[in-house]
Design an enzyme around this catalytic site. Sequence first.
Site, PDB file in Angstrom:
ATOM      1  N   ASP A 330      61.358  16.011   3.593  1.00  0.00           N
ATOM      2  CA  ASP A 330      62.598  15.490   2.716  1.00  0.00           C
ATOM      3  C   ASP A 330      63.418  16.864   2.448  1.00  0.00           C
ATOM      4  O   ASP A 330      62.688  18.015   2.504  1.00  0.00           O
ATOM      5  CB  ASP A 330      62.163  15.140   1.066  1.00  0.00           C
ATOM      6  CG  ASP A 330      63.459  14.782   0.560  1.00  0.00           C
ATOM      7  OD1 ASP A 330      63.706  13.499   0.486  1.00  0.00           O
ATOM      8  OD2 ASP A 330      63.973  15.634  -0.322  1.00  0.00           O
ATOM      9  N   GLU A 373      67.393  11.058   3.539  1.00  0.00           N
ATOM     10  CA  GLU A 373      67.145  12.414   4.207  1.00  0.00           C
ATOM     11  C   GLU A 373      65.507  12.510   4.405  1.00  0.00           C
ATOM     12  O   GLU A 373      65.177  13.648   4.445  1.00  0.00           O
ATOM     13  CB  GLU A 373      67.908  13.606   3.239  1.00  0.00           C
ATOM     14  CG  GLU A 373      67.177  13.390   2.039  1.00  0.00           C
ATOM     15  CD  GLU A 373      67.619  12.696   0.864  1.00  0.00           C
ATOM     16  OE1 GLU A 373      67.554  12.832  -0.327  1.00  0.00           O
ATOM     17  OE2 GLU A 373      68.499  11.547   1.355  1.00  0.00           O
TER      18      GLU A 373
END
Length: 457
Positions: A330, A373
């Site tokens: 992430d 993301e």
Amino acid sequence: MTARILVVDDLPANVKLLETRLLAEYYDVVSALSGQEALEICHSSNVDIVLLDVMMPGMDGFEVCRRLKADPKTTNIPVVMVTALDRPEDRVRGLEAGADDFLTKPVNDLQLISRVKSLARLKNLSDELFLRASTAREADIEALLMSRADDAKARAKLLIVDEDLKVASRLEGLLSKDNQIDIVTQPPAALISVVEGGYDCVIISTGLSGYDPLRLCSQMRAIERTRLLPIILIAEHGETGLVARGLDLGVNDYLMRPLDRNELLARVRTQVKRKRYNDLLRRSLSQTIEMAVTDGLTGLHNRRYLDSHMSMLFTRSVSRERPLSVLMTDIDHFKRINDTYGHDAGDDVLRDFAGRLHRNIRGIDLACRYGGEEFIVVLPDTDAHMAAVVAERIRETVASTPFLICNGTASVDVTISIGLASLQLRDDSVEKLFKRADVALYEAKKNGRNRVVGAVA
């Protein structure tokens, strides 16, 4: 293979004659008594082949053919002109209007059925490719169809197969203005040339003294790379049976000697145009499949691909008792980047990160954009220790160099958090493996971000 055939003739007796012959071969037959009616039927229902009379009052067959070929919805329907006109210039006029072939009245039953079988097979192939390509690209399909006009203007690469070099050279002279020509005089060598040559069409003479020309045709149809390559036979008068057998084997077209140059050129153009159209559909299909499993922004595989591929990788590792690891990644504070610099800058970061990720894994590893993301990397044949080394390398390559954004006018420091989990050979599953990686990622973010955390067994 059955097909739906439209018979168009202003004389009901002619319609009935062709209809009877086709019904005897179990084809589905519809009829029209005028050109306008034929156009309406082609637009309102599925038609596989049109047998079209030329001499009709009002709109003649040439005009009907031109209109069918100019419309993206009907351009792929094969059209066979059925006419009493037998002059070469009449055939050329029809071919230039887009006709796929000619049958001369009175129609020979063998030629009729052979031609219908051949064209039905080609139409079925094109329909299948069109359906697959258009399923996911409906918005682009009309532009795709119309783009074939530019493609058709390019020079074609042709192979002539004839044992008589003088005859082949004369044929080359007829075709060389608009095409690139190669000649092969030995049939066994021709098969090698066809496989390796990237040709648009092959022209085979039936006058091969020591070799069956249909054997060469059947060999081409048996090889994957040449299965769909157009074949035109050049035959002698009296070889009707051989031509019919060739059409049944998959030969696309034929001409009888003596050859008319204009008709030869028109028939070659027709076959090349159809080949390039099908090639275009295949490329579109490949692009469609690639788009379905690829993330458009980063170029990595998407979650759909991961979901379908992960189970295979997992099963293979379990059955072979080989290690398997997953990195769940992430980008830290990604929302802050979007809020500060805008979503275009966020996209720049995602693309750059995908490139860095790709450069730091092996070819056998699977990198996917999981969503937003979040990214996942699957590492086959990699245990927890080696996966941690890979994860740390990825983390370091991200943190060590700022990311350029806004067309290179600015840069931003980026870090990532990574959760790592490895396969447990007892009572494990894809879902459990991903869950452990997700929990580890949560721990990495909770403990300060910009770090790698391994899952607790």
